[in-house]
Design an enzyme around this catalytic site. Structure first.
Site, PDB file in Angstrom:
ATOM      1  N   GLY A  12     -12.670  -3.792   1.026  1.00 15.56           N
ATOM      2  CA  GLY A  12     -14.016  -3.364   1.374  1.00 15.56           C
ATOM      3  C   GLY A  12     -14.591  -2.401   0.345  1.00 15.56           C
TER       4      GLY A  12
ATOM      5  N   LYS B 190     -13.939 -12.774   6.225  1.00 17.19           N
ATOM      6  CA  LYS B 190     -15.014 -11.838   6.575  1.00 17.19           C
ATOM      7  C   LYS B 190     -16.289 -12.257   5.843  1.00 17.19           C
ATOM      8  CE  LYS B 190     -11.832  -7.929   7.056  1.00 17.19           C
ATOM      9  NZ  LYS B 190     -11.305  -6.835   6.223  1.00 17.19           N
TER      10      LYS B 190
ATOM     11  N   ARG C 219       0.822  -1.217   0.000  1.00 20.69           N
ATOM     12  CA  ARG C 219       0.000   0.000   0.000  1.00 20.69           C
ATOM     13  C   ARG C 219       0.855   1.266   0.000  1.00 20.69           C
ATOM     14  NH1 ARG C 219      -4.948  -2.009   3.921  1.00 20.69           N
ATOM     15  NH2 ARG C 219      -6.339  -2.550   2.218  1.00 20.69           N
TER      16      ARG C 219
ATOM     17  N   GLY D  73      -6.995  -6.664   1.018  1.00 21.37           N
ATOM     18  CA  GLY D  73      -5.675  -6.505   1.629  1.00 21.37           C
ATOM     19  C   GLY D  73      -4.947  -7.826   1.787  1.00 21.37           C
TER      20      GLY D  73
HETATM   21  P1  ADP Z   1      -9.187  -9.882   2.176  1.00 26.66           P
HETATM   22  O1  ADP Z   1      -8.370  -9.018   3.105  1.00 26.66           O
HETATM   23  O2  ADP Z   1      -8.411 -10.330   0.987  1.00 26.66           O
HETATM   24  O3  ADP Z   1     -10.493  -9.242   1.821  1.00 26.66           O
HETATM   25  P2  ADP Z   1     -10.243 -11.399   4.410  1.00 26.66           P
HETATM   26  O4  ADP Z   1      -9.781 -10.336   5.311  1.00 26.66           O
HETATM   27  O5  ADP Z   1     -11.692 -11.633   4.272  1.00 26.66           O
HETATM   28  O6  ADP Z   1      -9.573 -11.237   2.954  1.00 26.66           O
HETATM   29  O7  ADP Z   1      -9.668 -12.808   4.865  1.00 26.66           O
HETATM   30  C1  ADP Z   1      -8.278 -13.093   4.930  1.00 26.66           C
HETATM   31  C2  ADP Z   1      -8.021 -14.144   5.975  1.00 26.66           C
HETATM   32  O8  ADP Z   1      -8.889 -15.260   5.791  1.00 26.66           O
HETATM   33  C3  ADP Z   1      -6.627 -14.686   5.935  1.00 26.66           C
HETATM   34  O9  ADP Z   1      -5.919 -14.222   7.059  1.00 26.66           O
HETATM   35  C4  ADP Z   1      -6.809 -16.212   5.986  1.00 26.66           C
HETATM   36  O10 ADP Z   1      -5.960 -16.842   6.906  1.00 26.66           O
HETATM   37  C5  ADP Z   1      -8.262 -16.360   6.409  1.00 26.66           C
HETATM   38  N1  ADP Z   1      -8.905 -17.610   5.985  1.00 26.66           N
HETATM   39  C6  ADP Z   1      -8.981 -18.131   4.752  1.00 26.66           C
HETATM   40  N2  ADP Z   1      -9.613 -19.314   4.760  1.00 26.66           N
HETATM   41  C7  ADP Z   1      -9.963 -19.553   6.031  1.00 26.66           C
HETATM   42  C8  ADP Z   1     -10.638 -20.628   6.696  1.00 26.66           C
HETATM   43  N3  ADP Z   1     -11.057 -21.696   6.032  1.00 26.66           N
HETATM   44  N4  ADP Z   1     -10.832 -20.519   8.024  1.00 26.66           N
HETATM   45  C9  ADP Z   1     -10.392 -19.449   8.700  1.00 26.66           C
HETATM   46  N5  ADP Z   1      -9.749 -18.410   8.145  1.00 26.66           N
HETATM   47  C10 ADP Z   1      -9.533 -18.466   6.827  1.00 26.66           C
HETATM   48 MG    MG Z   2      -8.507  -8.685   5.195  1.00 27.03          MG
END
Ligand code: ADP
Ligand code: MG
Length: 399
Positions: A377, A200, A35, A353
């Site tokens: 988001g 999320k 970033r 992120g």
């Molecule tokens: P982004 O930031 O790309 O939008 P999120 O914040 O929603 O993604 O999610 C990222 C996190 O999701 C990572 O830290 C990863 O470890 C976690 N994650 C992925 N799959 C699983 C799972 N099956 N159970 C728990 N956590 C998970």
């Molecule tokens: Mg995230």
């Protein structure tokens, strides 16, 4: 260049830039500077044009008061390295240090203000409280450039209210992000495949609603999988589950069927006995997750199937890692999807992120992707069809 976008002549002017410098930290060590690097071109363009650049940004979620754990000081050093010029650091947001630092800036020089969320006014829901803080921010500058794409979906003082108080322009990063998002929503080239994952879950379910009318295929991985599997009547053990979203998920599956949109779920899952227990990692059928385990990645068969589903795509949007990629035993699914994206002939977009951090951590070359978005988001809300306050405000005149 001495002009910047709609701002006209900026030489000698104090320009407040809202950047997104919210990087992951391990103590004071920046573990992914993506970033900061994405923020450099706008800051550099303004400094090169002779502006006195005052950067404001947040880091993490401090509670509206100074907290050394969330100081932007480490970010100031990294920003200076990447800009290859000094960055003066103010130890407060709008107080004596900020005022002195800004007053001392010469033309073409850059300052970074301390974490803007150290002031409760930044994120306040109360318009007057937010406005009062925005007044103080605006007093530090003659113009405002909005370049923090990761926060444009937030109605916050340094994003929204300050734009109402100063002549303003959209920064290059935000402009690029919005342009890419438009290409995802206005006549995307087909097949259009969307991959969703991450943790999320409830935040992201909303986007499915809107995507069902647009995408041809939806690949579901990450923590979101288990709400889908459960909705189909399968047990998911100790996996991440949003019980209250089961009906919503069922209604999506129903609508997908009616619209002819394919929702692809993994057929195998990497489970473990407890969160992060790599030694116990093993592959099980998605329909047969043992009650005392939890799913932490999509399995190898699913990784191949997802890659195959992406092979002929002309437009891809991917948000959310397929598993707990931070640990090698649960990173294969994310690796498989990332690799498939690098081969897409067309527009491939990585949003979020953690997703962006994942492709870098897994050793992919950023240039192999069409676009790596800095804001998860914000891009999701745009794709959901929601209005982004930080963008709308730029389209209105300043007072
Ligand atoms: P982004 O930031 O790309 O939008 P999120 O914040 O929603 O993604 O999610 C990222 C996190 O999701 C990572 O830290 C990863 O470890 C976690 N994650 C992925 N799959 C699983 C799972 N099956 N159970 C728990 N956590 C998970
Ligand atoms: Mg995230």
């Amino acid at each position: 260049m001495t002009e910047y976008k709609g701002l006209g002549e900026v030489t000698g002017k104090r320009v407040l830039v809202r950047s997104d410098l919210n990087v992951p930290l391990d103590g004071t060590t920046i573990t992914d500077d993506g970033r900061i690097r994405a923020s450099v071109p706008t800051i550099k363009a303004l400094a090169d044009a002779g502006a006195r650049v005052v950067v404001t940004a947040h880091l993490g979620r401090p509670k509206g008061e100074p907290d050394p754990a969330y100081s932007l000081a480490p970010v100031a050093s990294r920003l200076a390295e990447l800009l290859d010029r000094p960055v003066a650091f103010a130890t407060d947001t709008v107080g004596a240090s900020a005022q002195e630092t800004v007053a001392a800036l010469g033309d073409g020089e850059v300052a970074l203000l301390e974490n803007v969320r150290f002031n409760a006014g930044e994120t306040s829901k109360d318009d007057a409280e937010r406005g009062a803080f925005a007044d103080q921010l605006a007093a530090l500058a003659d113009a405002f450039v909005s370049d923090g794409f990761g926060v444009v979906h937030r109605k916050q003082a340094s994003v929204y209210d300050v734009a109402q108080r100063l002549p303003h322009a959209m920064g290059g990063l935000v402009a690029t992000e919005i342009d890419v998002l438009r290409r995802l929503t206005v006549e995307p080239k087909r097949p259009y495949v969307v991959v969703l994952g991450g943790s999320k879950v409830s935040d992201k379910l909303g986007v499915i609603d809107n995507l069902l009318g647009k995408a041809d295929k939806l690949l579901i991985g990450g923590g979101m999988v288990f709400t889908f599997l459960k909705a189909e009547g399968h047990e998911v053990g100790q996996s991440l589950l949003e019980e209250d979203q089961l009906d919503t998920v069922r209604s999506y599956q129903q609508r997908a069927q009616e619209l002819g949109v394919e929702i692809v779920l993994p057929t195998d899952i990497v489970v473990a006995d407890s969160f992060g227990d790599e030694a116990s990692a093993r592959v099980v059928p998605a329909t047969d997750i043992p009650a005392d385990t939890l799913g932490l990645d999509i399995g190898p068969e699913s990784g191949k199937a997802f890659a195959a589903a992406l092979a002929d795509a002309r437009t891809v949007f991917w948000n959310g890692p397929m598993g707990v990629f931070e640990q090698a035993a649960f990173a294969e699914g994310t690796h498989a999807v990332a690799e498939a994206l690098t081969r897409v002939e067309g527009l491939s977009v990585v949003g979020g992120g953690d997703s962006a951090a994942a492709v870098r951590a897994l050793g992919f070359d950023e240039d192999a992707f069409g676009h790596i978005s800095t804001g998860g988001g914000a891009s999701l809300e745009y794709l959901e069809g929601k209005e982004l306050p930080g963008i709308t405000v730029l389209e209105q005149g300043d007072s």
